[in-house]
Design an enzyme around this catalytic site. Structure first.
Site, PDB file in Angstrom:
ATOM      1  N   ALA A  79     -36.051  -4.660   2.922  1.00 12.61           N
ATOM      2  CA  ALA A  79     -36.663  -3.076   3.143  1.00 12.61           C
ATOM      3  C   ALA A  79     -36.024  -2.472   3.988  1.00 12.61           C
ATOM      4  O   ALA A  79     -35.635  -2.942   5.082  1.00 12.61           O
ATOM      5  CB  ALA A  79     -38.293  -2.609   3.105  1.00 12.61           C
TER       6      ALA A  79
ATOM      7  N   CYS B 145     -19.993   0.794  -2.908  1.00 15.59           N
ATOM      8  CA  CYS B 145     -20.081   0.486  -3.961  1.00 15.59           C
ATOM      9  C   CYS B 145     -21.062   0.043  -4.541  1.00 15.59           C
ATOM     10  O   CYS B 145     -21.302   0.700  -6.079  1.00 15.59           O
ATOM     11  CB  CYS B 145     -19.608  -0.809  -3.566  1.00 15.59           C
TER      12      CYS B 145
ATOM     13  N   ASP C  85       1.225  -1.074  -0.086  1.00 21.19           N
ATOM     14  CA  ASP C  85      -0.194  -0.070  -0.497  1.00 21.19           C
ATOM     15  C   ASP C  85       0.908   1.132   0.369  1.00 21.19           C
ATOM     16  O   ASP C  85       2.177   1.634   0.723  1.00 21.19           O
ATOM     17  CB  ASP C  85      -0.943  -0.098   1.329  1.00 21.19           C
TER      18      ASP C  85
ATOM     19  N   PHE D  52     -17.063  -9.887  -5.175  1.00 17.85           N
ATOM     20  CA  PHE D  52     -17.871 -10.575  -5.102  1.00 17.85           C
ATOM     21  C   PHE D  52     -17.842 -10.644  -3.655  1.00 17.85           C
ATOM     22  O   PHE D  52     -19.466 -10.250  -3.119  1.00 17.85           O
ATOM     23  CB  PHE D  52     -18.783 -11.372  -5.631  1.00 17.85           C
TER      24      PHE D  52
ATOM     25  N   LEU E 207     -34.047  -9.004  -0.143  1.00 19.64           N
ATOM     26  CA  LEU E 207     -35.084  -8.225   0.096  1.00 19.64           C
ATOM     27  C   LEU E 207     -35.575  -7.665   0.887  1.00 19.64           C
ATOM     28  O   LEU E 207     -37.093  -8.011   1.615  1.00 19.64           O
ATOM     29  CB  LEU E 207     -36.217  -9.705  -0.496  1.00 19.64           C
TER      30      LEU E 207
ATOM     31  N   THR F  82     -13.252  -3.044  -8.884  1.00 20.02           N
ATOM     32  CA  THR F  82     -13.647  -2.202 -10.385  1.00 20.02           C
ATOM     33  C   THR F  82     -14.183  -1.001 -10.801  1.00 20.02           C
ATOM     34  O   THR F  82     -13.483  -0.121 -10.358  1.00 20.02           O
ATOM     35  CB  THR F  82     -15.419  -2.420  -9.121  1.00 20.02           C
TER      36      THR F  82
HETATM   37  P1  NAD Z   1     -10.268   0.905   0.086  1.00 21.01           P
HETATM   38  O1  NAD Z   1     -10.176   2.581  -0.436  1.00 21.01           O
HETATM   39  O2  NAD Z   1     -10.684   0.705   1.475  1.00 21.01           O
HETATM   40  O3  NAD Z   1      -9.073  -0.135  -0.393  1.00 21.01           O
HETATM   41  C1  NAD Z   1      -8.043   0.868  -1.175  1.00 21.01           C
HETATM   42  C2  NAD Z   1      -6.437   1.606  -0.541  1.00 21.01           C
HETATM   43  O4  NAD Z   1      -5.536   0.773  -1.629  1.00 21.01           O
HETATM   44  C3  NAD Z   1      -6.246   2.046   0.058  1.00 21.01           C
HETATM   45  O5  NAD Z   1      -5.734   1.289   1.461  1.00 21.01           O
HETATM   46  C4  NAD Z   1      -4.882   2.790  -0.204  1.00 21.01           C
HETATM   47  O6  NAD Z   1      -4.032   3.830  -0.147  1.00 21.01           O
HETATM   48  C5  NAD Z   1      -4.802   1.736  -1.892  1.00 21.01           C
HETATM   49  N1  NAD Z   1      -4.000   2.524  -3.465  1.00 21.01           N
HETATM   50  C6  NAD Z   1      -4.883   3.994  -3.798  1.00 21.01           C
HETATM   51  N2  NAD Z   1      -3.471   3.679  -4.331  1.00 21.01           N
HETATM   52  C7  NAD Z   1      -2.831   2.816  -4.766  1.00 21.01           C
HETATM   53  C8  NAD Z   1      -1.182   2.964  -5.803  1.00 21.01           C
HETATM   54  N3  NAD Z   1      -1.445   3.896  -6.864  1.00 21.01           N
HETATM   55  N4  NAD Z   1      -0.597   1.323  -4.956  1.00 21.01           N
HETATM   56  C9  NAD Z   1      -0.801   0.994  -3.806  1.00 21.01           C
HETATM   57  N5  NAD Z   1      -2.315   0.821  -2.719  1.00 21.01           N
HETATM   58  C10 NAD Z   1      -3.060   2.146  -3.107  1.00 21.01           C
HETATM   59  O7  NAD Z   1     -11.070   0.281  -1.208  1.00 21.01           O
HETATM   60  P2  NAD Z   1     -11.536  -0.788  -1.722  1.00 21.01           P
HETATM   61  O8  NAD Z   1     -13.138  -0.638  -0.765  1.00 21.01           O
HETATM   62  O9  NAD Z   1     -10.911  -2.197  -0.938  1.00 21.01           O
HETATM   63  O10 NAD Z   1     -12.303  -0.641  -2.933  1.00 21.01           O
HETATM   64  C11 NAD Z   1     -11.548  -1.434  -3.353  1.00 21.01           C
HETATM   65  C12 NAD Z   1     -12.307  -2.019  -4.490  1.00 21.01           C
HETATM   66  O11 NAD Z   1     -12.539  -3.249  -4.987  1.00 21.01           O
HETATM   67  C13 NAD Z   1     -12.449  -0.791  -5.417  1.00 21.01           C
HETATM   68  O12 NAD Z   1     -12.746  -0.779  -6.822  1.00 21.01           O
HETATM   69  C14 NAD Z   1     -13.867  -1.587  -4.969  1.00 21.01           C
HETATM   70  O13 NAD Z   1     -15.085  -0.920  -5.897  1.00 21.01           O
HETATM   71  C15 NAD Z   1     -14.183  -2.740  -5.655  1.00 21.01           C
HETATM   72  N6  NAD Z   1     -14.942  -3.436  -4.515  1.00 21.01           N
HETATM   73  C16 NAD Z   1     -15.217  -3.624  -2.974  1.00 21.01           C
HETATM   74  C17 NAD Z   1     -15.927  -4.121  -2.505  1.00 21.01           C
HETATM   75  C18 NAD Z   1     -15.947  -3.423  -0.759  1.00 21.01           C
HETATM   76  O14 NAD Z   1     -16.907  -4.413  -0.599  1.00 21.01           O
HETATM   77  N7  NAD Z   1     -15.276  -2.771  -0.118  1.00 21.01           N
HETATM   78  C19 NAD Z   1     -15.932  -5.386  -2.949  1.00 21.01           C
HETATM   79  C20 NAD Z   1     -16.077  -5.705  -4.114  1.00 21.01           C
HETATM   80  C21 NAD Z   1     -14.887  -4.863  -5.020  1.00 21.01           C
HETATM   81  C1  UGA Z   2     -21.701  -5.462  -2.274  1.00 22.98           C
HETATM   82  C2  UGA Z   2     -21.981  -6.502  -2.329  1.00 22.98           C
HETATM   83  O1  UGA Z   2     -22.852  -7.047  -1.783  1.00 22.98           O
HETATM   84  C3  UGA Z   2     -20.736  -7.723  -3.034  1.00 22.98           C
HETATM   85  O2  UGA Z   2     -21.363  -8.477  -3.388  1.00 22.98           O
HETATM   86  C4  UGA Z   2     -20.259  -6.490  -3.597  1.00 22.98           C
HETATM   87  O3  UGA Z   2     -19.375  -7.377  -4.103  1.00 22.98           O
HETATM   88  C5  UGA Z   2     -19.344  -5.803  -3.112  1.00 22.98           C
HETATM   89  O4  UGA Z   2     -20.910  -4.567  -2.690  1.00 22.98           O
HETATM   90  C6  UGA Z   2     -18.565  -4.430  -3.795  1.00 22.98           C
HETATM   91  O5  UGA Z   2     -18.946  -4.441  -4.885  1.00 22.98           O
HETATM   92  O6  UGA Z   2     -18.507  -3.339  -3.253  1.00 22.98           O
HETATM   93  P1  UGA Z   2     -21.544  -4.071   0.212  1.00 22.98           P
HETATM   94  O7  UGA Z   2     -21.693  -3.132  -0.017  1.00 22.98           O
HETATM   95  O8  UGA Z   2     -20.638  -4.556   1.341  1.00 22.98           O
HETATM   96  O9  UGA Z   2     -21.291  -5.585  -1.151  1.00 22.98           O
HETATM   97  O10 UGA Z   2     -22.919  -4.855   1.073  1.00 22.98           O
HETATM   98  P2  UGA Z   2     -24.693  -5.240   0.805  1.00 22.98           P
HETATM   99  O11 UGA Z   2     -24.391  -6.080   1.579  1.00 22.98           O
HETATM  100  O12 UGA Z   2     -24.173  -5.930  -0.598  1.00 22.98           O
HETATM  101  O13 UGA Z   2     -25.626  -4.303   1.310  1.00 22.98           O
HETATM  102  C7  UGA Z   2     -25.576  -2.735   0.205  1.00 22.98           C
HETATM  103  C8  UGA Z   2     -26.238  -1.872   0.853  1.00 22.98           C
HETATM  104  O14 UGA Z   2     -27.356  -2.483   0.502  1.00 22.98           O
HETATM  105  C9  UGA Z   2     -26.298  -1.419   2.554  1.00 22.98           C
HETATM  106  O15 UGA Z   2     -27.084  -0.116   2.836  1.00 22.98           O
HETATM  107  C10 UGA Z   2     -27.680  -2.945   2.860  1.00 22.98           C
HETATM  108  O16 UGA Z   2     -27.973  -1.855   3.905  1.00 22.98           O
HETATM  109  C11 UGA Z   2     -28.487  -2.439   1.804  1.00 22.98           C
HETATM  110  N1  UGA Z   2     -28.893  -3.650   1.684  1.00 22.98           N
HETATM  111  C12 UGA Z   2     -29.215  -4.655   1.505  1.00 22.98           C
HETATM  112  C13 UGA Z   2     -30.556  -3.404   1.806  1.00 22.98           C
HETATM  113  O17 UGA Z   2     -31.041  -2.693   2.186  1.00 22.98           O
HETATM  114  N2  UGA Z   2     -31.473  -4.872   1.505  1.00 22.98           N
HETATM  115  C14 UGA Z   2     -31.500  -5.771   1.533  1.00 22.98           C
HETATM  116  O18 UGA Z   2     -31.938  -6.783   1.782  1.00 22.98           O
HETATM  117  C15 UGA Z   2     -29.754  -5.709   1.512  1.00 22.98           C
END
Ligand code: NAD
Ligand code: UGA
Length: 429
Positions: free
Chosen positions: A250, A258, A30, A150, A248, A121
């Site tokens: 509400a 995300c 990082d 996911f 589902l 993503t």
């Molecule tokens: P985050 O903001 O929690 O973490 C990103 C990290 O990347 C930070 O620690 C940052 O310092 C680091 N970073 C930034 N630029 C960098 C670089 N050039 N080199 C090395 N490190 C660097 O983000 P996140 O929630 O983990 O999401 C990351 C990606 O995964 C996004 O595209 C998000 O949409 C996707 N995603 C997130 C979730 C989730 O639940 N949070 C789930 C699925 C996919």
């Molecule tokens: C979501 C997806 O579920 C993951 O599969 C995906 O990888 C991720 O986004 C991502 O791309 O980052 P997350 O954001 O952690 O995961 O949370 P969820 O549990 O999906 O909830 C998302 C939002 O929907 C929350 O605000 C939650 O309260 C709401 N929600 C979820 C509802 O209102 N009703 C439901 O039945 C489920």
């Protein structure tokens, strides 16, 4: 296999730790040196249940390492997974600066053929762009594939190790084989497709799930009007396997780091391409209304929010996480503040900085009963498990008013009434 994961956020740190758990040798990189220093001391930068023990176990086993040096991280890596942030830009498109910086830094240090897996993503076409940047900077032949993630926050470790599927977006056999090897011990379908299809799959999945929630929230409004119970309706429709019970519930609209940003990115892409997306657009618009609908119902009940003290229980965008990015709770608080109320908050782990509330210093109280002292109304905004078992009578005694707004349908209406509350919940009589 020797793997480097770039970015140690919710996805990167969980992926790195879990890939090590699967037997790989993993280095997590990082650019935030403080984060890396803490991780080396065993301090987790995020709240994610079960993550600390996976990290510790794999560090002790000599399979998991942390660094802030690209040079150290790239050397000898057979697979590099990019998991940096892809937040929204002001116009709704994806801010690609972190992806592009990571690509340039990989290019600056790579010396031999490597497979780069894009786990962030990202918009369709990104794998091709990242590959071009790395080749241009390094002159080295690499394969960049799309490997969207996911996992859900709050269940991230389980989701990573037990996914419904793994998407491998590549047409290059070497790259596909390396990916299959890295995930060898994960028992799930591994779907190999071209890069663009893999990239679109991720946005389509999040948009579909968001749309499903918007649909049930729309039905909840109707249920209130016709005297039905949305939980029964959800069970009734969800029991049909073609619909499915998940997603589902509400509530106060979908938030988090995300769904909102990915739906925005999807809408932006479609607009650019001249493709109307009426279903996704409607889901987005319904969500804007869903986020503040309960605050408006409270305002109606109170007559006015001006000079009212409101206690809010829950700041995180959902239970089991400290993440407040695009939390409905923040939208509700902003609405209350803009209409003259003062707000006191309690969340088991999450905090909201003044920056996220236009400078307002939110009072964070470590106990729900104390937070509710003297409040004209109490709003439950996050479905923390500990809120479900809250003593509603004790809460009622500490609060000055008798309005309890439950945006997550955590309580039995009869129990709330017995405890002396005027109880407003979602989609119920
Ligand atoms: P985050 O903001 O929690 O973490 C990103 C990290 O990347 C930070 O620690 C940052 O310092 C680091 N970073 C930034 N630029 C960098 C670089 N050039 N080199 C090395 N490190 C660097 O983000 P996140 O929630 O983990 O999401 C990351 C990606 O995964 C996004 O595209 C998000 O949409 C996707 N995603 C997130 C979730 C989730 O639940 N949070 C789930 C699925 C996919
Ligand atoms: C979501 C997806 O579920 C993951 O599969 C995906 O990888 C991720 O986004 C991502 O791309 O980052 P997350 O954001 O952690 O995961 O949370 P969820 O549990 O999906 O909830 C998302 C939002 O929907 C929350 O605000 C939650 O309260 C709401 N929600 C979820 C509802 O209102 N009703 C439901 O039945 C489920």
């Amino acid at each position: 296999m020797k793997i480097t994961v770039i970015g140690t956020g919710y996805v990167g740190l969980v992926s790195g730790a879990c890939l090590a758990e699967l037997g790989n040798i993993v280095t997590c990189l990082d650019v935030q040196s403080e984060k890396i220093a803490k991780l080396k001391e065993g301090i987790m930068p995020i709240y994610e249940p079960g993550l600390d023990s996976v990290v510790l176990r794999n560090v002790q086993a000599g399979r998991l390492f942390f660094t802030d040096s690209y040079e150290d991280a790239i050397l000898g890596a057979e697979l590099i997974s990019i998991a940096v942030g892809t937040p929204s830009a002001d116009d709704g498109s994806v801010d690609m600066q972190y992806i592009e910086a990571a690509a340039r830094d990989i290019g600056a240090h790579i010396t031999e053929y490597t497979v780069i897996a894009d786990k962030s993503t990202v918009p369709v076409g990104t794998a091709e762009k990242v590959e071009a940047i790395i080749r241009e900077v390094s002159g080295v032949q690499v394969d960049v594939i799309s490997n969207p993630e996911f996992l859900r926050e709050g269940h991230a470790v389980y989701d990573f190790l037990h996914p419904a599927r793994i998407i491998i977006g590549t047409t290059a056999d070497d790259a596909k084989d390396r990916m299959l090897q890295a995930y060898e011990h994960v028992d799930c379908p591994k779907l190999v497709m071209d890069r663009r299809s893999a990239e679109l799959t991720k946005y389509a999945a999040n948009s579909f799930l968001a749309t499903k929630i918007s649909f049930i929230n729309e039905m909840a409004v109707l249920a209130e009007e016709v005297g039905a119970d949305i939980s029964d309706v959800a069970l009734g429709i969800g029991s049909d396997p073609r619909i499915g019970k998940d997603f589902l519930k509400a509530g106060p609209g979908w938030g988090g780091s995300c769904f909102p940003k990915d739906v925005r990115a999807m809408r932006h892409l479609a607009k650019q391409k001249g493709v109307p997306l009426p279903v996704v657009n409607a889901a987005h618009e319904l969500n804007e209304q869903a986020r503040i609908r309960m605050a408006k119902r409270l305002e109606e009940k109170l007559g006015s929010l001006d000079q009212k003290k409101i206690a809010i229980l829950g700041l995180a965008f959902k239970g089991n996480t400290d993440d407040t990015r695009e939390s409905a709770s923040i939208e509700i608080i902003k609405y209350l503040l803009n209409h003259g109320a003062t707000v006191i908050a309690h969340d088991p782990v999450a905090v909201v900085a003044p920056n996220d509330l236009d400078g307002y210093e939110l009072a964070h109280i470590d106990c729900p009963y104390k937070a509710s002292e003297g409040a004209h109304a109490v709003i439950v905004a996050t479905e923390w498990e500990q809120f479900r078992t809250i003593d509603l009578l004790k809460l009622r005694k500490s609060s000055a008013g008798d309005l309890l707004v439950d945006t997550r349908n955590l309580f039995d209406p009869a129990r709330a009434k017995e405890a002396g509350w005027q109880y407003l919940s979602i989609g119920r009589k």
